[in-house]
Design a protein around this motif. Structure first.
Motif: not given
Length: 188
Positions: A165-178
């Motif tokens: 619910n950040s108010g905007s789109s957020l990226a998944l960080a799977g490239g750093t930690l699966a």
């Protein structure tokens, strides 16, 4: 009489095959018709960095496996599902972890596990949900985790959903930690 705990037997006690199987079932489990040894267990993972819309539940899919003892997950069909193998009803421990990039202060990320939901956040049965704060530090990955126990029947499946619910789109960080989603049979 099944033996569920280690027991000292008196002289002359009869131990039947079914009792012995109950005793060693969780230690060295061999299913009829299967060459797999051990408890049914899987840990599916994914390194997705796709973007999540704010305020929307998203079904996660998992492209690979760290282990899968009895085909509980497929990397080609229904990749969101962890499925109880035939004849393996019982109590299962479930674990899910999703990682996201940082956000503004005071915002949250939530994960939930649903049973037999057919990929719909309003389908099936809600098993559990967990919510955590998103980090506002660009050096820290935000991770939401859920761990629970649930009784499942043969062919039941579970799926993992995520929302932020950040108010905007957020990226998944799977490239750093699966991202990880797993389950392991505990007892019948």
């Amino acid at each position: 009489m099944p033996y569920t705990d280690l027991t000292t037997l008196s002289s002359g006690a009869t131990v039947y095959a079914v009792d012995w199987n109950d005793l060693v079932d969780g230690v060295n489990r061999v299913n009829s018709g299967s060459t797999s040894v051990g408890r049914p267990a899987v840990m599916a993972s994914d390194t997705s960095t796709s973007t999540l819309s704010t305020g929307t539940w998203t079904l996660l899919t998992f492209a690979s496996e760290e282990f899968d003892t009895q085909g509980l997950h497929s990397t080609t069909t229904n990749t969101s599902r962890l499925t109880v193998p035939s004849g393996e009803s019982g109590l299962y421990q479930l674990h899910g972890m999703v990682t996201l990039d940082y956000s503004t202060s005071g915002k949250t990320v939530s994960v939930q596990i649903r049973k037999n939901a057919s990929g719909s956040v309003s389908g099936g049965t809600l098993i559990g949900q967990a919510t955590t704060m998103l980090s506002d530090n660009s050096l820290i990955i935000s991770a939401a985790t859920i761990n629970t126990l649930v009784r499942l029947a043969s062919s039941d499946y579970v799926e993992l959903f995520v929302s932020q619910n950040s108010g905007s789109s957020l990226a998944l960080a799977g490239g750093t930690l699966a991202h990880r989603f797993g389950m392991i049979w505990q007892t019948s």
